[in-house]
Design a protein around this motif. Structure first.
Motif, PDB file in Angstrom:
ATOM      1  N   UNK A  47       0.764  -1.138  -0.005  1.00 15.76           N
ATOM      2  CA  UNK A  47       0.713  -0.036   0.446  1.00 15.76           C
ATOM      3  C   UNK A  47       1.029   1.016  -0.027  1.00 15.76           C
ATOM      4  N   UNK A  48       1.748   1.012   0.681  1.00 13.08           N
ATOM      5  CA  UNK A  48       3.206   2.326   0.714  1.00 13.08           C
ATOM      6  C   UNK A  48       3.288   2.488  -1.119  1.00 13.08           C
ATOM      7  N   UNK A  49       3.721   1.816  -1.604  1.00 20.46           N
ATOM      8  CA  UNK A  49       4.240   1.855  -2.649  1.00 20.46           C
ATOM      9  C   UNK A  49       3.548   2.584  -3.970  1.00 20.46           C
ATOM     10  N   UNK A  50       1.675   2.370  -3.525  1.00 26.43           N
ATOM     11  CA  UNK A  50       0.896   2.618  -4.136  1.00 26.43           C
ATOM     12  C   UNK A  50       0.375   4.003  -4.124  1.00 26.43           C
ATOM     13  N   UNK A  51       0.294   4.701  -2.471  1.00 23.79           N
ATOM     14  CA  UNK A  51       0.555   5.675  -2.028  1.00 23.79           C
ATOM     15  C   UNK A  51       1.121   6.920  -2.887  1.00 23.79           C
ATOM     16  N   UNK A  52       2.245   6.767  -3.241  1.00 22.76           N
ATOM     17  CA  UNK A  52       3.440   6.847  -3.577  1.00 22.76           C
ATOM     18  C   UNK A  52       3.076   7.398  -4.448  1.00 22.76           C
ATOM     19  N   UNK A  53       3.018   6.339  -5.424  1.00 24.50           N
ATOM     20  CA  UNK A  53       2.932   6.141  -6.661  1.00 24.50           C
ATOM     21  C   UNK A  53       2.069   7.437  -6.779  1.00 24.50           C
ATOM     22  N   UNK A  54       0.752   7.829  -6.148  1.00 22.31           N
ATOM     23  CA  UNK A  54      -0.353   8.914  -6.864  1.00 22.31           C
ATOM     24  C   UNK A  54      -0.155   9.659  -6.027  1.00 22.31           C
ATOM     25  N   UNK A  55       0.892  10.036  -4.649  1.00 21.57           N
ATOM     26  CA  UNK A  55       1.246  11.110  -5.114  1.00 21.57           C
ATOM     27  C   UNK A  55       0.447  11.472  -3.627  1.00 21.57           C
ATOM     28  N   UNK A  56       0.297  10.657  -2.367  1.00 19.14           N
ATOM     29  CA  UNK A  56      -0.432  10.914  -1.202  1.00 19.14           C
ATOM     30  C   UNK A  56       0.335   9.990   0.273  1.00 19.14           C
ATOM     31  N   UNK A  57      -0.318  10.029   1.909  1.00 19.43           N
ATOM     32  CA  UNK A  57       0.311   9.049   2.346  1.00 19.43           C
ATOM     33  C   UNK A  57      -0.261   8.013   2.382  1.00 19.43           C
ATOM     34  N   UNK A  58       0.480   7.172   3.071  1.00 25.06           N
ATOM     35  CA  UNK A  58      -0.361   5.774   3.249  1.00 25.06           C
ATOM     36  C   UNK A  58      -1.459   6.078   4.316  1.00 25.06           C
ATOM     37  N   UNK A  59      -1.522   6.828   4.906  1.00 25.24           N
ATOM     38  CA  UNK A  59      -2.215   7.273   6.012  1.00 25.24           C
ATOM     39  C   UNK A  59      -3.431   7.412   5.005  1.00 25.24           C
ATOM     40  N   UNK A  60      -3.025   8.370   4.016  1.00 24.81           N
ATOM     41  CA  UNK A  60      -4.305   8.787   3.457  1.00 24.81           C
ATOM     42  C   UNK A  60      -5.156   7.253   2.681  1.00 24.81           C
ATOM     43  N   UNK A  61      -4.152   7.223   2.085  1.00 28.84           N
ATOM     44  CA  UNK A  61      -4.681   5.776   0.974  1.00 28.84           C
ATOM     45  C   UNK A  61      -5.807   4.697   2.083  1.00 28.84           C
ATOM     46  N   UNK A  62      -5.515   4.754   3.521  1.00 24.64           N
ATOM     47  CA  UNK A  62      -5.675   3.696   4.385  1.00 24.64           C
ATOM     48  C   UNK A  62      -7.044   4.429   4.501  1.00 24.64           C
ATOM     49  N   UNK A  63      -7.136   6.073   4.488  1.00 22.41           N
ATOM     50  CA  UNK A  63      -8.626   6.599   4.981  1.00 22.41           C
ATOM     51  C   UNK A  63      -9.942   6.445   4.048  1.00 22.41           C
ATOM     52  N   UNK A  64      -8.955   5.679   2.836  1.00 28.62           N
ATOM     53  CA  UNK A  64     -10.133   5.690   1.723  1.00 28.62           C
ATOM     54  C   UNK A  64     -10.223   4.079   1.379  1.00 28.62           C
ATOM     55  N   UNK A  65      -9.348   3.077   1.839  1.00 30.67           N
ATOM     56  CA  UNK A  65      -9.600   1.365   1.853  1.00 30.67           C
ATOM     57  C   UNK A  65      -8.810   1.351   2.653  1.00 30.67           C
ATOM     58  N   UNK A  66      -9.587  -0.072   3.324  1.00 28.74           N
ATOM     59  CA  UNK A  66      -8.935  -0.606   4.024  1.00 28.74           C
ATOM     60  C   UNK A  66      -8.039  -1.453   4.407  1.00 28.74           C
ATOM     61  N   UNK A  67      -7.913  -1.899   2.358  1.00 26.10           N
ATOM     62  CA  UNK A  67      -6.713  -3.317   2.479  1.00 26.10           C
ATOM     63  C   UNK A  67      -7.028  -3.282   0.961  1.00 26.10           C
ATOM     64  N   UNK A  68      -5.261  -3.752   0.883  1.00 31.40           N
ATOM     65  CA  UNK A  68      -5.519  -3.715  -0.659  1.00 31.40           C
ATOM     66  C   UNK A  68      -6.914  -5.000  -1.248  1.00 31.40           C
ATOM     67  N   UNK A  69      -6.947  -5.526  -1.078  1.00 30.16           N
ATOM     68  CA  UNK A  69      -8.013  -5.830  -1.336  1.00 30.16           C
ATOM     69  C   UNK A  69      -9.663  -5.057  -1.812  1.00 30.16           C
ATOM     70  N   UNK A  70      -9.621  -4.486  -0.594  1.00 33.30           N
ATOM     71  CA  UNK A  70     -10.709  -3.143  -1.080  1.00 33.30           C
ATOM     72  C   UNK A  70     -10.233  -2.552  -2.362  1.00 33.30           C
ATOM     73  N   UNK A  71      -9.079  -2.323  -2.175  1.00 32.14           N
ATOM     74  CA  UNK A  71      -8.302  -1.331  -3.286  1.00 32.14           C
ATOM     75  C   UNK A  71      -8.575  -1.593  -4.333  1.00 32.14           C
ATOM     76  N   UNK A  72      -8.581  -2.541  -4.521  1.00 32.54           N
ATOM     77  CA  UNK A  72      -8.057  -3.881  -5.776  1.00 32.54           C
ATOM     78  C   UNK A  72      -9.914  -3.918  -6.494  1.00 32.54           C
ATOM     79  N   UNK A  73     -10.877  -4.167  -5.536  1.00 32.02           N
ATOM     80  CA  UNK A  73     -12.133  -4.337  -6.164  1.00 32.02           C
ATOM     81  C   UNK A  73     -12.857  -2.609  -6.846  1.00 32.02           C
ATOM     82  N   UNK A  74     -12.016  -2.016  -6.245  1.00 32.43           N
ATOM     83  CA  UNK A  74     -12.331  -0.423  -6.469  1.00 32.43           C
ATOM     84  C   UNK A  74     -12.402  -0.458  -7.838  1.00 32.43           C
TER      85      UNK A  74
END
Length: 81
Positions: free
Chosen positions: A1-28
């Motif tokens: 998740x940290x690599x994804x957050x970095x790639x889109x220019x946000x913090x890991x914490x910000x990413x986790x506020x929107x998606x609880x885990x990798x599975x939820x992000x993948x589903x979206x």
């Protein structure tokens, strides 16, 4: 998740506020991509009922990945890749 957050220019914490885990992000991502593909194919079908335009659009989607639209985040903002 940290690599994804970095790639889109946000913090890991910000990413986790929107998606609880990798599975939820993948589903979206899968749902957004599927919805975008269906929308493009439906628009092509309206232009050409014979299916030729739909086939061309499907080939374009599959062979030109850079033309694919990046799904928006749940907040509606486009990530920058």
């Amino acid at each position: 998740m940290a690599e994804i957050a970095t790639a889109v220019g946000i913090s890991s914490a910000a990413l986790y506020r929107h998606f609880h885990n990798k599975q939820e992000l993948l589903g979206h991502c899968l749902m957004s991509g599927t919805d975008a593909t269906v929308s493009r194919l439906e628009a092509a079908a309206v232009q050409d009922a014979s299916g030729h335009r739909v086939f061309e659009e499907l080939v374009a989607i599959e062979t030109c990945p850079t033309r694919r639209r990046v799904p928006t985040s749940p907040t509606g903002s486009e990530p920058t890749l």
